[in-house]
Enzyme design. Structure first.
Site, PDB file in Angstrom:
ATOM      1  N   CYS A 116       0.870  -1.262  -0.057  1.00 17.94           N
ATOM      2  CA  CYS A 116       0.159   0.036   0.003  1.00 17.94           C
ATOM      3  C   CYS A 116       0.870   1.394  -0.057  1.00 17.94           C
ATOM      4  O   CYS A 116       0.311   2.345  -0.143  1.00 17.94           O
ATOM      5  CB  CYS A 116      -0.977  -0.146   1.009  1.00 17.94           C
ATOM      6  N   HIS A 256      -3.191   7.170   2.631  1.00 17.40           N
ATOM      7  CA  HIS A 256      -3.685   5.792   1.865  1.00 17.40           C
ATOM      8  C   HIS A 256      -4.999   5.533   2.466  1.00 17.40           C
ATOM      9  O   HIS A 256      -5.124   5.680   3.566  1.00 17.40           O
ATOM     10  CB  HIS A 256      -2.775   4.793   2.272  1.00 17.40           C
ATOM     11  N   ASN A 286     -10.041  -0.022  -0.290  1.00 15.41           N
ATOM     12  CA  ASN A 286      -8.902  -0.257  -0.238  1.00 15.41           C
ATOM     13  C   ASN A 286      -8.120  -0.906  -1.714  1.00 15.41           C
ATOM     14  O   ASN A 286      -8.405  -1.731  -1.821  1.00 15.41           O
ATOM     15  CB  ASN A 286      -8.292  -0.914   0.887  1.00 15.41           C
TER      16      ASN A 286
END
Ligand code: UT7
Length: 329
Positions: A116, A256, A286
């Site tokens: 990520c 993020h 996500n």
């Protein structure tokens, strides 16, 4: 001598049309819209459907639109980095495949695997090539087909992820804009909490690994949550402190998008209000490498030249980091 910085001169996102809602997930696993919204902030996510389509197909859509909107000839691109944990294949690099699909012939390219935080790692890496004059125009991609490694019988993970791609154009500038500072970290001892168990050289694919569902994301949510909350907030606060940035100097935090609670904690630590935070987790979930470019793309029209923007991410590895940039257009 005038300092050359790397500036973002274009941003483009792409999401596949199919939307997987919490309602639909309620019919697939033992979950509820209420649980997903209150624990994660996610309402829906986009999923790439279609035989033979992979991460490069989403990335190519984003890159083609980026080249078009910035009036850039593919021949001018000197470098392409693709941040992804879901490459089309283990090799060759998805970056190479994207170049082939978008007519980019004069670039070298490779993939960046930092989960990520991959987009931040890739952006910092590409910026060094631009700052030194080695590359005049670089494209940084964050793209993941997370649905290809998500177990849709596991309520712990299947509610979290979505598919998306984002592409960023980086060019040199002598103005006081662009990437101003960055702090990157990694700690491989965190690998036990977030990984894919099989498919690599330690455990190549076999009937056993497939039966054991070892080709999907494995995550121990709570330990990852604790690290993410602390590390993402720490690194964002650190980059502000070392550049004497006060909360009122920051136009936007671009975190993020893994969990709304982690985003809120980071914003609180930085002292920035909700209106200063880019949040679109509700609609995309996500998307790993895709979250930060998707935010910048959606907020692009609101951004002004000189805006101070803090990017922050945490992910598998563990990896985490923060970038301070001044918007260039
Ligand atoms: O992307 C970069 C890295 N990743 C992250 O930053 C993610 C970090 N972790 C998280 O965001 C959170 O830990 C999750 C969203 C993954 C999970 O939330 P949580 O509040 O930590 O829940 P939990 O794992 O502690 O589970 C609490 C309960 C459990 O039930 P019991 O044992 O209390 O009876 C789970 O079985 O919630 C249950 N549960 C669910 N219930 C309904 C877990 N997933 C679900 C679900 N629906 N989808």
């Amino acid at each position: 001598m005038t300092r050359i910085r790397a500036a973002i001169t274009g941003i483009q996102g792409w999401v596949p049309p199919y939307i997987l809602t919490n309602k639909e997930l309620e019919a697939m696993v033992d979950t509820s819209d209420e649980w997903i919204m209150s624990r994660t902030g996610i309402k829906e996510r986009h999923i790439l459907k279609g035989e033979g389509l992979g991460t490069s197909d989403m990335a190519a859509e984003a890159v083609k639109a980026l080249l078009e909107k910035t009036g850039t000839n593919p021949d001018e691109i000197g470098m392409v980095i693709c941040a992804t944990v879901t490459p089309d294949m283990i090799f060759p690099a998805t970056a190479n495949i994207v170049c082939d699909k978008t007519g980019i012939k004069n670039a070298f390219g490779f993939d960046m695997n930092a989960a990520c935080s991959g987009l931040l790692y890739a952006l910092v890496t590409a910026s060094k090539y631009v700052e030194t004059g080695t590359v005049k125009k670089a494209i940084v991609i964050g793209a993941d087909k997370m649905s290809s490694i998500t177990d849709y019988t596991s309520r712990e993970t299947c509610v979290l992820f979505g598919d998306a791609a984002g592409a960023i154009l980086l060019e040199p500038t002598t103005e006081e804009v662009g990437i101003m500072d960055s702090i990157m970290h990694s700690d491989g001892s965190g690998r036990f909490y977030l990984h894919m168990k099989a498919g690599g050289s330690v455990k190549p694919p076999s009937y056993e690994t497939i039966d054991a569902k070892e080709h999907f994301v494995y995550q121990e949510g709570q330990p990852v949550f604790k690290f993410a909350v602390t590390k993402m907030a720490d690194v964002a606060a650190e980059i502000m402190a070392r550049n004497n940035l006060k909360s009122e100097d920051v136009s936007y935090l671009v975190p993020h998008q893994a969990n709304l609670r982690i985003i809120d904690a980071t914003a609180r630590r930085m002292g920035v209000g909700t209106e200063q935070v880019m949040i679109n987790i509700e609609r995309y979930g996500n998307t790993t490498g895709g979250t930060i470019p998707l935010c910048l793309w959606e907020w692009e029209n609101k951004l002004k030249k000189g805006d101070n923007i803090i990017l922050a991410a945490f992910g598998g590895g563990f990896t985490w980091g923060s970038i301070w940039l001044k918007w260039a257009y």
